[in-house]
Design a protein around this motif. Structure first.
Motif, PDB file in Angstrom:
ATOM      1  N   MET A  17     -48.579 -24.974   8.088  1.00 29.91           N
ATOM      2  CA  MET A  17     -47.624 -24.456   9.237  1.00 29.91           C
ATOM      3  C   MET A  17     -46.993 -23.392   8.551  1.00 29.91           C
ATOM      4  SD  MET A  17     -45.991 -26.707  11.881  1.00 29.91           S
ATOM      5  CE  MET A  17     -44.356 -26.390  12.455  1.00 29.91           C
ATOM      6  N   THR A  18     -46.666 -22.223   9.406  1.00 30.41           N
ATOM      7  CA  THR A  18     -45.662 -21.393   9.029  1.00 30.41           C
ATOM      8  C   THR A  18     -44.328 -21.579   9.493  1.00 30.41           C
ATOM      9  OG1 THR A  18     -47.664 -19.951   9.668  1.00 30.41           O
ATOM     10  CG2 THR A  18     -45.712 -19.068   8.952  1.00 30.41           C
ATOM     11  N   LYS A  19     -43.606 -21.250   8.651  1.00 26.47           N
ATOM     12  CA  LYS A  19     -42.030 -21.624   9.019  1.00 26.47           C
ATOM     13  C   LYS A  19     -41.667 -20.588  10.145  1.00 26.47           C
ATOM     14  CE  LYS A  19     -39.741 -23.541   5.226  1.00 26.47           C
ATOM     15  NZ  LYS A  19     -38.668 -23.613   4.228  1.00 26.47           N
ATOM     16  N   SER A  20     -40.905 -21.051  11.071  1.00 32.63           N
ATOM     17  CA  SER A  20     -40.302 -20.113  12.248  1.00 32.63           C
ATOM     18  C   SER A  20     -39.162 -19.342  11.501  1.00 32.63           C
ATOM     19  CB  SER A  20     -40.114 -20.838  13.379  1.00 32.63           C
ATOM     20  OG  SER A  20     -38.893 -21.480  13.214  1.00 32.63           O
ATOM     21  N   TRP A  21     -38.847 -18.352  12.346  1.00 31.72           N
ATOM     22  CA  TRP A  21     -37.828 -17.456  11.633  1.00 31.72           C
ATOM     23  C   TRP A  21     -36.318 -18.385  11.928  1.00 31.72           C
ATOM     24  CZ3 TRP A  21     -33.606 -16.994  14.873  1.00 31.72           C
ATOM     25  CH2 TRP A  21     -33.706 -17.463  16.305  1.00 31.72           C
ATOM     26  N   PHE A  22     -36.424 -19.198  12.872  1.00 32.93           N
ATOM     27  CA  PHE A  22     -35.314 -20.426  12.821  1.00 32.93           C
ATOM     28  C   PHE A  22     -35.335 -20.988  11.672  1.00 32.93           C
ATOM     29  CE2 PHE A  22     -32.930 -23.981  13.960  1.00 32.93           C
ATOM     30  CZ  PHE A  22     -31.723 -23.350  14.654  1.00 32.93           C
ATOM     31  N   ASP A  23     -36.223 -21.562  11.136  1.00 35.42           N
ATOM     32  CA  ASP A  23     -36.336 -22.333  10.013  1.00 35.42           C
ATOM     33  C   ASP A  23     -35.702 -21.509   8.903  1.00 35.42           C
ATOM     34  OD1 ASP A  23     -37.151 -24.718  11.245  1.00 35.42           O
ATOM     35  OD2 ASP A  23     -39.349 -24.184  10.842  1.00 35.42           O
ATOM     36  N   THR A  24     -36.463 -20.346   8.968  1.00 36.99           N
ATOM     37  CA  THR A  24     -36.049 -19.435   7.681  1.00 36.99           C
ATOM     38  C   THR A  24     -34.450 -19.206   7.579  1.00 36.99           C
ATOM     39  OG1 THR A  24     -37.979 -18.558   7.721  1.00 36.99           O
ATOM     40  CG2 THR A  24     -36.581 -17.417   6.464  1.00 36.99           C
ATOM     41  N   ALA A  25     -33.905 -18.798   8.666  1.00 34.33           N
ATOM     42  CA  ALA A  25     -32.401 -18.516   8.959  1.00 34.33           C
ATOM     43  C   ALA A  25     -31.641 -19.606   8.722  1.00 34.33           C
ATOM     44  CB  ALA A  25     -32.251 -18.150  10.393  1.00 34.33           C
ATOM     45  N   LEU A  26     -31.987 -21.305   9.304  1.00 37.29           N
ATOM     46  CA  LEU A  26     -31.322 -22.092   8.881  1.00 37.29           C
ATOM     47  C   LEU A  26     -31.247 -22.504   7.481  1.00 37.29           C
ATOM     48  CD1 LEU A  26     -29.940 -24.438  10.526  1.00 37.29           C
ATOM     49  CD2 LEU A  26     -32.087 -25.457  10.556  1.00 37.29           C
ATOM     50  N   LYS A  27     -32.291 -22.222   6.725  1.00 34.26           N
ATOM     51  CA  LYS A  27     -32.342 -22.525   5.442  1.00 34.26           C
ATOM     52  C   LYS A  27     -31.160 -21.849   4.621  1.00 34.26           C
ATOM     53  CE  LYS A  27     -35.022 -24.243   1.894  1.00 34.26           C
ATOM     54  NZ  LYS A  27     -34.501 -25.601   1.343  1.00 34.26           N
ATOM     55  N   ARG A  28     -30.953 -20.580   4.985  1.00 36.42           N
ATOM     56  CA  ARG A  28     -29.975 -19.706   4.428  1.00 36.42           C
ATOM     57  C   ARG A  28     -28.369 -20.382   4.444  1.00 36.42           C
ATOM     58  NH1 ARG A  28     -32.329 -14.508   6.648  1.00 36.42           N
ATOM     59  NH2 ARG A  28     -31.316 -15.246   8.701  1.00 36.42           N
ATOM     60  N   TYR A  29     -28.381 -21.220   5.630  1.00 34.68           N
ATOM     61  CA  TYR A  29     -27.238 -21.682   5.623  1.00 34.68           C
ATOM     62  C   TYR A  29     -26.669 -23.067   5.401  1.00 34.68           C
ATOM     63  CZ  TYR A  29     -26.206 -17.406   8.693  1.00 34.68           C
ATOM     64  OH  TYR A  29     -25.952 -16.111   8.770  1.00 34.68           O
ATOM     65  N   GLU A  30     -27.597 -23.800   4.912  1.00 31.74           N
ATOM     66  CA  GLU A  30     -27.905 -25.129   4.577  1.00 31.74           C
ATOM     67  C   GLU A  30     -26.827 -25.589   3.520  1.00 31.74           C
ATOM     68  OE1 GLU A  30     -31.677 -25.801   1.934  1.00 31.74           O
ATOM     69  OE2 GLU A  30     -31.697 -26.540   3.931  1.00 31.74           O
ATOM     70  N   ASN A  31     -26.503 -24.633   2.646  1.00 26.61           N
ATOM     71  CA  ASN A  31     -25.367 -24.659   1.536  1.00 26.61           C
ATOM     72  C   ASN A  31     -24.143 -24.150   1.838  1.00 26.61           C
ATOM     73  OD1 ASN A  31     -27.042 -26.195  -0.220  1.00 26.61           O
ATOM     74  ND2 ASN A  31     -28.055 -24.092  -0.737  1.00 26.61           N
ATOM     75  N   ASP A  32     -24.124 -23.591   3.321  1.00 23.15           N
ATOM     76  CA  ASP A  32     -22.649 -22.953   3.598  1.00 23.15           C
ATOM     77  C   ASP A  32     -21.803 -24.083   3.807  1.00 23.15           C
ATOM     78  OD1 ASP A  32     -21.091 -20.563   4.564  1.00 23.15           O
ATOM     79  OD2 ASP A  32     -21.091 -21.847   6.177  1.00 23.15           O
ATOM     80  N   PHE A  33     -20.489 -24.182   3.221  1.00 22.34           N
ATOM     81  CA  PHE A  33     -19.463 -25.093   3.654  1.00 22.34           C
ATOM     82  C   PHE A  33     -19.208 -25.090   5.065  1.00 22.34           C
ATOM     83  CE2 PHE A  33     -15.366 -26.760   3.711  1.00 22.34           C
ATOM     84  CZ  PHE A  33     -15.163 -27.640   3.140  1.00 22.34           C
ATOM     85  N   ASP A  34     -18.888 -24.185   5.689  1.00 20.09           N
ATOM     86  CA  ASP A  34     -18.674 -24.188   7.000  1.00 20.09           C
ATOM     87  C   ASP A  34     -19.578 -24.858   8.173  1.00 20.09           C
ATOM     88  OD1 ASP A  34     -16.023 -23.411   6.967  1.00 20.09           O
ATOM     89  OD2 ASP A  34     -16.533 -21.373   7.197  1.00 20.09           O
ATOM     90  N   TYR A  35     -20.987 -24.311   7.478  1.00 18.41           N
ATOM     91  CA  TYR A  35     -22.278 -24.987   8.371  1.00 18.41           C
ATOM     92  C   TYR A  35     -22.282 -26.510   8.080  1.00 18.41           C
ATOM     93  CZ  TYR A  35     -26.886 -26.326   9.213  1.00 18.41           C
ATOM     94  OH  TYR A  35     -28.178 -26.899   9.681  1.00 18.41           O
ATOM     95  N   ARG A  36     -21.982 -26.890   6.882  1.00 24.24           N
ATOM     96  CA  ARG A  36     -22.201 -28.316   6.608  1.00 24.24           C
ATOM     97  C   ARG A  36     -21.091 -29.068   7.280  1.00 24.24           C
ATOM     98  NH1 ARG A  36     -21.800 -29.346   0.894  1.00 24.24           N
ATOM     99  NH2 ARG A  36     -20.821 -27.126   0.672  1.00 24.24           N
ATOM    100  N   LEU A  37     -19.879 -28.453   7.305  1.00 21.98           N
ATOM    101  CA  LEU A  37     -18.740 -29.179   8.024  1.00 21.98           C
ATOM    102  C   LEU A  37     -19.096 -29.174   9.515  1.00 21.98           C
ATOM    103  CD1 LEU A  37     -15.902 -30.344   8.089  1.00 21.98           C
ATOM    104  CD2 LEU A  37     -15.171 -27.867   8.345  1.00 21.98           C
ATOM    105  N   GLU A  38     -19.492 -28.365  10.057  1.00 23.31           N
ATOM    106  CA  GLU A  38     -19.793 -28.508  11.490  1.00 23.31           C
ATOM    107  C   GLU A  38     -20.916 -29.501  11.858  1.00 23.31           C
ATOM    108  OE1 GLU A  38     -18.133 -27.198  14.100  1.00 23.31           O
ATOM    109  OE2 GLU A  38     -16.836 -26.529  12.585  1.00 23.31           O
ATOM    110  N   TYR A  39     -21.852 -29.493  11.022  1.00 30.51           N
ATOM    111  CA  TYR A  39     -23.096 -30.419  10.971  1.00 30.51           C
ATOM    112  C   TYR A  39     -22.449 -31.763  10.954  1.00 30.51           C
ATOM    113  CZ  TYR A  39     -27.124 -33.122   9.965  1.00 30.51           C
ATOM    114  OH  TYR A  39     -28.120 -34.102   9.826  1.00 30.51           O
ATOM    115  N   LEU A  40     -21.460 -32.044   9.781  1.00 30.94           N
ATOM    116  CA  LEU A  40     -20.867 -33.407   9.843  1.00 30.94           C
ATOM    117  C   LEU A  40     -20.125 -33.899  11.045  1.00 30.94           C
ATOM    118  CD1 LEU A  40     -19.589 -33.372   6.447  1.00 30.94           C
ATOM    119  CD2 LEU A  40     -21.560 -34.718   7.112  1.00 30.94           C
ATOM    120  N   ILE A  41     -19.377 -32.730  11.505  1.00 35.20           N
ATOM    121  CA  ILE A  41     -18.646 -33.183  12.861  1.00 35.20           C
ATOM    122  C   ILE A  41     -19.604 -33.539  14.106  1.00 35.20           C
ATOM    123  CG2 ILE A  41     -17.111 -32.130  14.730  1.00 35.20           C
ATOM    124  CD1 ILE A  41     -15.887 -30.441  12.219  1.00 35.20           C
TER     125      ILE A  41
END
Length: 94
Positions: A1-25
């Protein structure tokens, strides 16, 4: 299965501190809301249990509040839950 553009974009942010903080909240507020639904608790009921204002509970549920460990533990107690916080190493492929 091919990754969607969203999956690719999301992968770029998974190590971003602010993204991880918002995910936890978001994760915390969703857990609180789920337990409240299961227990038929209104924000007013939870506020009474915590001796807080309904406005403060609303801020928490909207993710507009900084959670202290004291607040998280008080929420867990008021919801009849156990609070657990764990540190884990990321998967090797991360």
């Amino acid at each position: 299965m091919t990754k969607s553009w969203f999956d690719t974009a999301l992968k770029r942010y998974e190590n971003d501190f602010d993204y991880r903080l918002e995910y936890l909240i978001l994760n915390l507020t969703e857990q609180i809301a789920k337990i409240m639904r299961e227990e038929n608790l209104t924000p007013f009921d939870l506020a009474k249990r915590l001796n807080m204002s309904p406005t403060a509970i609303s801020k928490i549920l909207k993710g507009n509040s900084s959670f202290t460990l004291r607040t998280l533990l008080a929420l867990a107690d008021a919801l009849g839950c156990r609070l657990e916080i764990n540190f884990r190493k990321p998967p090797a492929d991360a």
